[in-house]
Design a protein around this motif. Structure first.
Motif, PDB file in Angstrom:
ATOM      1  N   UNK A 173      -9.188 -28.631 -53.533  1.00 37.72           N
ATOM      2  CA  UNK A 173      -9.260 -28.704 -54.989  1.00 37.72           C
ATOM      3  C   UNK A 173      -7.841 -28.845 -55.529  1.00 37.72           C
ATOM      4  N   UNK A 174      -7.626 -29.617 -56.606  1.00 39.95           N
ATOM      5  CA  UNK A 174      -6.270 -29.810 -57.140  1.00 39.95           C
ATOM      6  C   UNK A 174      -5.547 -28.482 -57.400  1.00 39.95           C
ATOM      7  N   UNK A 175      -4.306 -28.416 -56.975  1.00 43.52           N
ATOM      8  CA  UNK A 175      -3.508 -27.201 -57.140  1.00 43.52           C
ATOM      9  C   UNK A 175      -3.325 -26.826 -58.613  1.00 43.52           C
ATOM     10  N   UNK A 176      -3.377 -27.821 -59.487  1.00 45.92           N
ATOM     11  CA  UNK A 176      -3.159 -27.558 -60.909  1.00 45.92           C
ATOM     12  C   UNK A 176      -4.239 -26.659 -61.503  1.00 45.92           C
ATOM     13  N   UNK A 190      -6.014 -35.493 -62.766  1.00 47.33           N
ATOM     14  CA  UNK A 190      -6.556 -35.311 -64.114  1.00 47.33           C
ATOM     15  C   UNK A 190      -6.194 -36.502 -65.002  1.00 47.33           C
ATOM     16  N   UNK A 191      -7.038 -36.773 -65.956  1.00 46.13           N
ATOM     17  CA  UNK A 191      -6.783 -37.861 -66.897  1.00 46.13           C
ATOM     18  C   UNK A 191      -5.996 -37.300 -68.076  1.00 46.13           C
ATOM     19  N   UNK A 192      -4.695 -37.191 -67.893  1.00 47.44           N
ATOM     20  CA  UNK A 192      -3.832 -36.597 -68.916  1.00 47.44           C
ATOM     21  C   UNK A 192      -3.225 -37.720 -69.741  1.00 47.44           C
ATOM     22  N   UNK A 235     -12.667 -34.162 -63.469  1.00 49.55           N
ATOM     23  CA  UNK A 235     -12.181 -32.787 -63.575  1.00 49.55           C
ATOM     24  C   UNK A 235     -12.182 -32.268 -65.005  1.00 49.55           C
ATOM     25  N   UNK A 236     -11.961 -33.139 -65.985  1.00 54.50           N
ATOM     26  CA  UNK A 236     -12.012 -32.693 -67.372  1.00 54.50           C
ATOM     27  C   UNK A 236     -13.422 -32.238 -67.744  1.00 54.50           C
TER      28      UNK A 236
END
Length: 515
Positions: A160-163, A114-116, A233-234
């Motif tokens: 898919x990302x676990x987050x 993710x682009x955090x 993802x965002x």
């Protein structure tokens, strides 16, 4: 993998707790369950061979208390977790200075897809959740102990990302029965049409949008398709909340930008707050220890449950009366069954989820349980029925702190009957709501003629209910005594009315108590 964990759990359970005092529950085991039942209402257990089931009273008490507290907690309402449009955001928070937050977000950005990135808006959202939702977060984290391992299995399957397991937190606060004002339902808040697209069944009996397994599978498929569409993802999260159409319109209005923070002001208000809420939840779960956020209770673990496919229709009440599994536990583990009935339809696979300790009991005594259900079902269609007067009903006004099970127990009626009499689709009640109640053994449609039994004090025994008892296990302690007998002799019309310490009247019909 789950089978290996199951075996390990059994070994740990057997040896690790061998020094603890337990109680035994005898359930008769016979190849042909039908021989245990007469044509009348009484249960006859004639086979001396029996299966000894171990009951851990203290553990059962803890499970029951935890489930009642956790499931009925108002903290599971989505509206109380998500920040409202009118809530004032927290600008400063001593425990989280800006430089520390920037460093932590940079680390999360490096370990996730993710682009955090730090921005003042996200900082305010995170600080607000930390200050205003700490109590809710502690409770939700405990429920996460059950749901997150399940989510992770499915997320790994779809790469898919676990987050993304945190997405269910902002969608439903991990309440499988959550329902939004527009009808979105379940852990992942599927609308009816989206659910049907992913083969989630919705009928009078079942709503698979509330089925943790099926809904999580559908959510993974949907998220996978959205990521393929946007490659970010965002953006996929924004589309999950508001639909791809709204995201596409925001992209056009922004001049073609595909960066979430650039198109955010063109999204609906709810979606504009959605992705920051996701990142805030991700941050808080990842740094919960640093912010002294801990789980409130000791919850049931996902690995301490298993499933079995039913071979006939069963009600939660029948499972409670035979296996003594708490109704609240059944509702928590099987939220997809709207009427607390597990239907049986040929070529359909309807499963029952139970704690591991009860799965073995169910499988070993499956024929007996089905035979008991057969017997209970025949009582619904007894002959010699007569209509009752409408003035037999009363009106109950719901008070603060009351819930459907509590009201049912107060009036000595079944919770399922309360729902039927008042056309209730769920167990949710409002303070001040008026409910129609037909107390004790009356029914608004029909009631059976009962031949009174002449009671002789010398032929009456009193039994004190112990922790772990069920109506079924008590009936088996006496010859020629059925569950229905005990209900009628003691005016018990709700399975939730059976509490440790209650004195039950048992009429000695011809024979003495079994040894």
């Amino acid at each position: 993998m789950k089978n290996l964990v199951y075996i390990a759990f059994l070994l740990t359970f057997t040896f690790g707790f061998s020094q603890k005092k337990t109680e035994s529950l005898k359930i008769q085991n016979n190849e042909n369950a039908k021989v245990h039942f007469s044509d009348g209402p009484a249960l006859f257990f004639t086979n001396s061979d029996s299966l000894i089931l171990q009951v851990h009273p203290q553990a059962m008490l803890i499970d029951s208390l935890w489930m009642n507290k956790l499931i009925k907690s108002p903290l599971y309402d989505k509206e109380q977790y998500m920040l409202g449009d009118d809530e004032i955001l927290v600008a400063g928070l001593e425990e989280l200075p800006t430089d520390l937050l920037k460093a932590r977000l940079k680390y999360l950005n490096s370990k996730t897809p993710f682009k955090i990135e730090y921005n003042p808006q996200l900082e305010q959202v995170i600080r607000t959740y930390l200050q205003k939702r700490k109590s809710s977060l502690s409770t939700i984290m405990e429920r996460a102990r059950y749901f997150f391992p399940m989510f992770e299995e499915h997320l790994a399957k779809y790469n898919i990302p676990m987050e993304l397991k945190y997405l269910a937190v902002i969608e439903s606060a991990l309440n499988p029965n959550a329902r939004s004002r527009v009808g979105a339902t379940g852990l992942w808040q599927f609308m009816y049409q989206t659910g049907k697209y992913y083969d989630l069944e919705v009928s009078s009996y079942i709503d698979e949008r509330s089925d943790p397994y099926r809904a999580t599978e559908a959510a993974c498929m949907y998220l996978e398709s959205l990521y393929k569409m946007y490659g970010d993802w965002s953006m996929a999260l924004a589309a999950y909340n508001s639909g791809p159409g709204n995201v596409s319109k925001a992209i056009r209005r922004s001049g073609g930008s595909t960066n979430y923070w650039n198109i955010r002001k063109y999204l609906p208000n709810e979606t504009a707050a959605y992705v920051p809420a996701f990142y805030a939840t991700l941050y808080i779960f990842e740094y919960a220890k640093e912010h002294n956020i801990k789980s409130k209770e000791r919850a049931i673990s996902y690995y301490a449950t298993d499933t079995v496919q039913v071979k006939r229709q069963l009600t939660f009440a029948q499972i409670n009366e035979t296996l003594n599994v708490d109704i609240e536990v059944l509702k928590f583990l099987n939220p997809q069954y709207k009427l607390e009935i597990i239907p049986y339809i040929k070529n359909k696979n309807y499963i029952l989820t139970l704690p591991i300790k009860d799965i073995g009991n169910f499988v070993s005594n499956e024929r007996l349980i089905y035979a008991y259900a057969d017997l209970e079902d025949t009582k619904v269609e007894k002959p010699l029925l007569e209509l009752i007067k409408l003035d037999d009903k009363i009106t109950h006004k719901v008070k603060r702190g009351e819930y459907l099970g509590k009201i049912a127990a107060k009036h000595g009626v079944a919770e399922s009957n309360l729902k039927k009499w008042n056309n209730l689709k769920s167990t949710k009640l409002q303070v001040g709501q008026k409910l129609v109640v037909y107390p004790k053994n009356t029914n608004p449609i029909v009631t059976a003629k009962v031949t009174p039994i002449k009671e002789d004090k010398d032929e009456t025994t009193y039994y004190i209910v112990k922790l772990g008892d069920s109506l079924w296990s008590i009936a088996k302690k006496f010859t020629n005594v059925s569950v229905q007998n005990i209900k009628e002799w003691n005016n018990i019309w709700s399975v939730n009315s059976l509490k440790p310490g209650i004195k039950l009247k048992i009429l000695n019909l011809l024979n003495d108590q079994k040894k």
